[in-house]
Design a protein around this motif. Structure first.
Motif, PDB file in Angstrom:
ATOM      1  N   MET A 144       0.825  -1.199   0.000  1.00  0.00           N
ATOM      2  CA  MET A 144       0.000   0.000   0.000  1.00  0.00           C
ATOM      3  C   MET A 144       0.865   1.257   0.000  1.00  0.00           C
ATOM      4  SD  MET A 144      -2.966   1.302  -0.159  1.00  0.00           S
ATOM      5  CE  MET A 144      -3.976  -0.160   0.113  1.00  0.00           C
ATOM      6  N   GLY A 145       1.933   1.248   0.800  1.00  0.00           N
ATOM      7  CA  GLY A 145       2.844   2.389   0.828  1.00  0.00           C
ATOM      8  C   GLY A 145       3.523   2.623  -0.508  1.00  0.00           C
ATOM      9  N   ILE A 146       3.969   1.528  -1.151  1.00  0.00           N
ATOM     10  CA  ILE A 146       4.598   1.642  -2.471  1.00  0.00           C
ATOM     11  C   ILE A 146       3.594   2.182  -3.490  1.00  0.00           C
ATOM     12  CG2 ILE A 146       5.613   0.338  -4.381  1.00  0.00           C
ATOM     13  CD1 ILE A 146       6.861  -1.526  -2.312  1.00  0.00           C
ATOM     14  N   SER A 147       2.355   1.715  -3.415  1.00  0.00           N
ATOM     15  CA  SER A 147       1.315   2.171  -4.348  1.00  0.00           C
ATOM     16  C   SER A 147       1.069   3.671  -4.213  1.00  0.00           C
ATOM     17  CB  SER A 147       0.016   1.401  -4.099  1.00  0.00           C
ATOM     18  OG  SER A 147       0.212   0.019  -4.240  1.00  0.00           O
ATOM     19  N   LEU A 148       1.024   4.140  -2.975  1.00  0.00           N
ATOM     20  CA  LEU A 148       0.832   5.576  -2.748  1.00  0.00           C
ATOM     21  C   LEU A 148       2.005   6.371  -3.305  1.00  0.00           C
ATOM     22  CD1 LEU A 148      -0.648   5.568   0.875  1.00  0.00           C
ATOM     23  CD2 LEU A 148      -1.854   6.074  -1.256  1.00  0.00           C
ATOM     24  N   CYS A 149       3.225   5.862  -3.135  1.00  0.00           N
ATOM     25  CA  CYS A 149       4.402   6.544  -3.693  1.00  0.00           C
ATOM     26  C   CYS A 149       4.356   6.581  -5.222  1.00  0.00           C
ATOM     27  CB  CYS A 149       5.678   5.842  -3.230  1.00  0.00           C
ATOM     28  SG  CYS A 149       6.087   6.131  -1.503  1.00  0.00           S
ATOM     29  N   ILE A 150       3.885   5.481  -5.824  1.00  0.00           N
ATOM     30  CA  ILE A 150       3.787   5.425  -7.290  1.00  0.00           C
ATOM     31  C   ILE A 150       2.890   6.537  -7.821  1.00  0.00           C
ATOM     32  CG2 ILE A 150       2.811   4.053  -9.193  1.00  0.00           C
ATOM     33  CD1 ILE A 150       3.812   1.541  -7.720  1.00  0.00           C
ATOM     34  N   VAL A 151       1.806   6.830  -7.101  1.00  0.00           N
ATOM     35  CA  VAL A 151       0.846   7.836  -7.562  1.00  0.00           C
ATOM     36  C   VAL A 151       1.226   9.245  -7.113  1.00  0.00           C
ATOM     37  CG1 VAL A 151      -1.556   8.593  -7.428  1.00  0.00           C
ATOM     38  CG2 VAL A 151      -1.033   6.151  -7.617  1.00  0.00           C
ATOM     39  N   ILE A 152       1.574   9.393  -5.833  1.00  0.00           N
ATOM     40  CA  ILE A 152       1.744  10.732  -5.255  1.00  0.00           C
ATOM     41  C   ILE A 152       3.059  11.380  -5.681  1.00  0.00           C
ATOM     42  CG2 ILE A 152       2.019  11.994  -3.086  1.00  0.00           C
ATOM     43  CD1 ILE A 152       0.075  10.006  -1.822  1.00  0.00           C
ATOM     44  N   ARG A 153       4.145  10.624  -5.698  1.00  0.00           N
ATOM     45  CA  ARG A 153       5.456  11.213  -5.984  1.00  0.00           C
ATOM     46  C   ARG A 153       5.523  11.868  -7.368  1.00  0.00           C
ATOM     47  NH1 ARG A 153      10.537   8.859  -7.602  1.00  0.00           N
ATOM     48  NH2 ARG A 153      12.311  10.035  -6.782  1.00  0.00           N
ATOM     49  N   PRO A 154       5.138  11.181  -8.454  1.00  0.00           N
ATOM     50  CA  PRO A 154       5.170  11.869  -9.755  1.00  0.00           C
ATOM     51  C   PRO A 154       4.220  13.058  -9.826  1.00  0.00           C
ATOM     52  CG  PRO A 154       5.009   9.493 -10.037  1.00  0.00           C
ATOM     53  CD  PRO A 154       4.757   9.763  -8.597  1.00  0.00           C
ATOM     54  N   ALA A 155       3.027  12.927  -9.226  1.00  0.00           N
ATOM     55  CA  ALA A 155       2.070  14.037  -9.259  1.00  0.00           C
ATOM     56  C   ALA A 155       2.639  15.275  -8.571  1.00  0.00           C
ATOM     57  CB  ALA A 155       0.758  13.616  -8.602  1.00  0.00           C
ATOM     58  N   ASN A 197      11.530  27.115 -16.419  1.00  0.00           N
ATOM     59  CA  ASN A 197      10.817  25.953 -16.966  1.00  0.00           C
ATOM     60  C   ASN A 197      11.795  24.909 -17.486  1.00  0.00           C
ATOM     61  OD1 ASN A 197       8.978  28.423 -17.255  1.00  0.00           O
ATOM     62  ND2 ASN A 197       7.543  26.751 -17.605  1.00  0.00           N
ATOM     63  N   ALA A 198      12.836  25.387 -18.212  1.00  0.00           N
ATOM     64  CA  ALA A 198      13.810  24.461 -18.781  1.00  0.00           C
ATOM     65  C   ALA A 198      14.606  23.756 -17.680  1.00  0.00           C
ATOM     66  CB  ALA A 198      14.757  25.210 -19.714  1.00  0.00           C
ATOM     67  N   ILE A 199      15.004  24.503 -16.649  1.00  0.00           N
ATOM     68  CA  ILE A 199      15.787  23.921 -15.557  1.00  0.00           C
ATOM     69  C   ILE A 199      14.948  22.907 -14.790  1.00  0.00           C
ATOM     70  CG2 ILE A 199      16.905  24.428 -13.346  1.00  0.00           C
ATOM     71  CD1 ILE A 199      17.768  27.119 -14.545  1.00  0.00           C
ATOM     72  N   TYR A 200      13.707  23.279 -14.501  1.00  0.00           N
ATOM     73  CA  TYR A 200      12.863  22.356 -13.749  1.00  0.00           C
ATOM     74  C   TYR A 200      12.545  21.110 -14.584  1.00  0.00           C
ATOM     75  CZ  TYR A 200       9.416  20.559 -10.526  1.00  0.00           C
ATOM     76  OH  TYR A 200       8.751  19.750  -9.632  1.00  0.00           O
ATOM     77  N   GLY A 201      12.370  21.286 -15.888  1.00  0.00           N
ATOM     78  CA  GLY A 201      12.143  20.137 -16.757  1.00  0.00           C
ATOM     79  C   GLY A 201      13.312  19.165 -16.726  1.00  0.00           C
ATOM     80  N   LEU A 202      14.538  19.703 -16.731  1.00  0.00           N
ATOM     81  CA  LEU A 202      15.724  18.853 -16.641  1.00  0.00           C
ATOM     82  C   LEU A 202      15.804  18.151 -15.283  1.00  0.00           C
ATOM     83  CD1 LEU A 202      18.413  21.120 -18.358  1.00  0.00           C
ATOM     84  CD2 LEU A 202      17.502  18.951 -19.220  1.00  0.00           C
ATOM     85  N   PHE A 203      15.388  18.860 -14.228  1.00  0.00           N
ATOM     86  CA  PHE A 203      15.373  18.264 -12.890  1.00  0.00           C
ATOM     87  C   PHE A 203      14.431  17.064 -12.849  1.00  0.00           C
ATOM     88  CE2 PHE A 203      13.016  18.231  -8.799  1.00  0.00           C
ATOM     89  CZ  PHE A 203      14.034  17.752  -7.983  1.00  0.00           C
ATOM     90  N   VAL A 204      13.252  17.197 -13.428  1.00  0.00           N
ATOM     91  CA  VAL A 204      12.282  16.099 -13.435  1.00  0.00           C
ATOM     92  C   VAL A 204      12.813  14.930 -14.261  1.00  0.00           C
ATOM     93  CG1 VAL A 204       9.968  15.414 -14.176  1.00  0.00           C
ATOM     94  CG2 VAL A 204      10.306  17.604 -13.026  1.00  0.00           C
ATOM     95  N   VAL A 205      13.446  15.226 -15.396  1.00  0.00           N
ATOM     96  CA  VAL A 205      14.022  14.164 -16.224  1.00  0.00           C
ATOM     97  C   VAL A 205      15.137  13.451 -15.468  1.00  0.00           C
ATOM     98  CG1 VAL A 205      15.354  13.710 -18.315  1.00  0.00           C
ATOM     99  CG2 VAL A 205      13.373  15.213 -18.415  1.00  0.00           C
ATOM    100  N   ALA A 206      15.929  14.206 -14.685  1.00  0.00           N
ATOM    101  CA  ALA A 206      17.004  13.601 -13.894  1.00  0.00           C
ATOM    102  C   ALA A 206      16.426  12.609 -12.874  1.00  0.00           C
ATOM    103  CB  ALA A 206      17.808  14.681 -13.183  1.00  0.00           C
ATOM    104  N   LEU A 207      15.294  12.977 -12.258  1.00  0.00           N
ATOM    105  CA  LEU A 207      14.634  12.055 -11.329  1.00  0.00           C
ATOM    106  C   LEU A 207      14.136  10.817 -12.064  1.00  0.00           C
ATOM    107  CD1 LEU A 207      12.575  14.582  -9.168  1.00  0.00           C
ATOM    108  CD2 LEU A 207      14.651  13.373  -8.502  1.00  0.00           C
ATOM    109  N   PHE A 208      13.628  11.048 -13.266  1.00  0.00           N
ATOM    110  CA  PHE A 208      13.152   9.963 -14.116  1.00  0.00           C
ATOM    111  C   PHE A 208      14.298   8.997 -14.438  1.00  0.00           C
ATOM    112  CE2 PHE A 208      12.687   8.662 -18.634  1.00  0.00           C
ATOM    113  CZ  PHE A 208      11.531   7.919 -18.559  1.00  0.00           C
ATOM    114  N   LEU A 209      15.483   9.552 -14.748  1.00  0.00           N
ATOM    115  CA  LEU A 209      16.637   8.714 -15.060  1.00  0.00           C
ATOM    116  C   LEU A 209      17.216   8.054 -13.814  1.00  0.00           C
ATOM    117  CD1 LEU A 209      18.445  10.957 -17.715  1.00  0.00           C
ATOM    118  CD2 LEU A 209      17.026   8.940 -18.102  1.00  0.00           C
TER     119      LEU A 209
END
Length: 311
Positions: A144-155, A197-209
């Protein structure tokens, strides 16, 4: 007067081109995309029904697979119907608020897919590296905790993008050279400073990677554990259980990384090719994921075959 000032900064609508440079063959391009979308709908819906109906599919791996199928259904439905509207009916205009909402959903759902793939890698790590503690580690509360992280963290990480878009002034440009709304595609239309916007976009992509790095680390430990197994049959069986997940990882990350690298560095790559890959990126993984798991997972394959044999 207030409404007039707001309309100056935020246009009422944006104009989505579709696939720039290939306008004359939009109808033909739409056919494979429509077919892939239908496969995604049927495949993921079937996966969810099979997991719900089959009592033996109550392991954490299938729990995460059900979450993945739900995300895939949402991701493809958020992007493809709008895309087909452009390709079939020349429905190019999209309301500003609707465009921002679509941007948020596509980026958030993509992040959720990356999160659930990381969770599935953790599941495989525990199953192979600590099999005797599998049920004690992956308890209902942990799932349940992992499921909440899957939804809440990216949002939570994508939500600031909405604010960053709304703070930008838009003067005259309102044509997006794409078939759906995405963060930098909207931001580049602004007549204001989009550096944040560009810097924050790169930050999100870095988290994705970072998720990909963590998945890679988990598989280093998995492979080390597999090759220390005493028998060859045990090694083959362990590798087979990871095969589906590795295939899904490739289907998801290869198009997404290509799209990101092309967006940032691929200035010599034709723009229509970049947009085609970006479109495949939101529809191809949702269509292939249920096929991969259906073919490689014995329990799902047998259940699906039994369902179709009764029809």
């Amino acid at each position: 007067m207030i409404h007039q000032n707001r309309s100056i900064f935020h246009p009422a609508t944006f104009f989505l081109i579709g696939i720039p440079g290939l306008e004359e063959v939009h109808v033909w391009i739409s056919l494979p995309f429509c077919s892939i979308y239908l496969v995604a709908l049927v495949g993921n819906a079937t996966t969810l029904l099979v997991i719900k109906a089959e009592q033996s599919l109550r392991e954490p791996m299938f729990y995460f697979l059900a979450i993945l199928s739900s995300i895939d259904l949402a991701l493809s439905t958020t992007s493809v119907p709008r895309m087909l509207g452009i390709l079939w009916f020349d429905a190019h205009e999209i309301n500003f608020g609707t465009c921002v909402l679509q941007m948020f959903l596509i980026h958030a759902l993509t992040g959720m897919e990356a999160e659930v793939l990381l969770a599935m890698a953790f599941d495989r790590y525990v199953a192979i590296c600590a099999p005797l503690r599998y049920t004690s580690i992956l308890t209902s509360s942990v799932l349940m905790g992992i499921s909440l992280c899957i939804v809440i963290r990216p949002a939570m990480f994508i939500l600031p993008m909405v604010y960053l878009i709304y703070r930008l002034p838009f003067c005259q440009a309102h044509i997006i050279a794409h078939s759906y709304c995405e963060h930098m595609g909207i931001a580049k239309l602004s007549c204001g400073n989009i550096r944040i916007n560009a810097i924050y976009g790169l930050f999100v992509v870095a988290l994705f990677l970072l998720n990909l790095v963590l998945i890679g680390i988990s598989y280093v430990y998995i492979l080390r554990a597999v090759f220390h197994l005493p028998s060859q049959d045990a090694r083959v069986k362990a590798l087979s259980t990871c095969g589906s997940h590795v295939a899904v990882l490739c289907v998801f990350y290869i198009p997404s990384l290509f799209s990101f690298l092309t967006h940032r560095f691929g200035h010599n790559i034709p723009h229509y090719l970049h947009i085609l890959i970006a479109n495949l990126y939101v529809v191809l993984p949702p269509s292939l994921n249920p096929i991969i798991y259906g073919v490689r997972t014995k329990q799902i394959r047998e259940r699906v075959l039994s369902l179709f044999s009764k029809v």
